[in-house]
Design an enzyme around this catalytic site. Structure first.
Site, PDB file in Angstrom:
ATOM      1  N   ASP A   1       0.820  -1.206   0.000  1.00  0.00           N
ATOM      2  CA  ASP A   1       0.000   0.000   0.000  1.00  0.00           C
ATOM      3  C   ASP A   1       0.858   1.261   0.000  1.00  0.00           C
ATOM      4  OD1 ASP A   1      -2.355  -1.489   0.109  1.00  0.00           O
ATOM      5  OD2 ASP A   1      -2.347  -1.537   2.305  1.00  0.00           O
TER       6      ASP A   1
ATOM      7  N   TYR B   1       6.448 -10.134   6.856  1.00  0.00           N
ATOM      8  CA  TYR B   1       6.364  -8.689   7.042  1.00  0.00           C
ATOM      9  C   TYR B   1       6.922  -8.332   8.414  1.00  0.00           C
ATOM     10  CZ  TYR B   1       3.360  -7.794   2.985  1.00  0.00           C
ATOM     11  OH  TYR B   1       2.867  -7.672   1.709  1.00  0.00           O
TER      12      TYR B   1
END
EC number: 5.4.99.12
Length: 261
Positions: free
Chosen positions: A52, A110
């Site tokens: 994003d 992540y």
């Protein structure tokens, strides 16, 4: 035709995400422009996944087909001279034509970083979420463990998710605290790094997990509530979506297919 696979790191602060958008600059746009300047080819790269706006990557992976005969060992330097300074191609290898950066991936990791010191780090402010209040880190670590396994993660998915299934597998999730920058005799808590490895992730999933862990750390939720939040499959039961700048795509694993990459 050759299939080339590359690993790229980028500071996502000034980009509208990785994937090409109707408006705004993206990391994909910059990479494809650099390839075009180098080879004259207008092509579309395939990435392991999108990130994003404001999200960073240390180990994003992408591949593309090219007719260029440039030796593989020259690609990184050649592309980096044509890329902005906040995007760096770190590795390049030639892979079988069947290789696909997204479909061939086995797992992704992540990392989300919270700066829990009293004052933000002026040099790392774009890569960390600053939280100066006291956090119960052991409680956060306890809550995180409930997410390891295969579950329907609808409670931790964006309301705008269009995926037909929200079932995902989390292989590992843990917290590491780095207190090396804590000031003596202060209320600094250091850098809180949350690592999570899974088969794949839904839109905003890691950031919603982090937002929920922050509520646990603040005492607004209990660690034992995590299984209930999962079972309800209701986005409103989880915490807020943590800000994007603390999130980094850390690594993409391809197993034996790409063992040394």
């Amino acid at each position: 035709m050759r299939n080339l696979c590359m690993k790229v790191s980028y500071d996502g602060s000034r980009y509208c995400g990785f994937q090409t958008q109707p408006k705004g600059s993206t990391v994909q746009d910059c990479l494809e422009k650099a390839i075009m300047l180098l080879t004259g080819e207008e092509l579309k790269i395939l990435a392991s996944g999108r990130t994003d706006a404001g999200v960073h990557a240390y180990g994003q992976v992408f591949n593309f087909l090219t007719s260029s005969k440039i030796p593989i060992e020259r690609w990184c330097i050649a592309l980096n001279t044509r890329l902005p300074e906040d995007i760096i191609v770190r590795d390049a290898v030639e892979v079988p034509l069947a290789f696909h950066s997204r479909h061939s991936a086995k797992r992704k990791t992540y990392r989300y970083t919270i700066n829990a010191n009293q004052f933000p780090d002026v040099f790392q402010r774009k890569m960390q979420y600053h939280h100066s209040g006291k956090l119960n880190v052991p409680a956060m670590a306890e809550g995180l463990k409930y997410l390891i396994g295969t579950f329907d993660f609808s409670s931790f998915a964006s309301r705008h998710s269009t995926k037909p299934s929200h079932v995902r597998t989390v292989f590992d999730a843990h917290i590491v605290v780095d207190d090396s920058m804590c000031r003596p005799n202060s209320r600094d808590q250091g850098l809180i790094h949350m690592y999570i490895t899974g088969s794949g992730f839904l839109q905003h999933m890691v950031r919603i997990i982090m937002g929920t862990l922050l509520e646990i750390g603040e005492g607004k939720k209990l660690p034992k509530e995590m299984p209930q939040i999962l079972e309800m499959m209701d986005r409103s039961k989880a915490g807020p979506t943590a800000v994007s700048k603390g999130l980094v795509l850390w690594n993409v694993d391809y197993g034996e297919l790409f063992e040394n990459y």
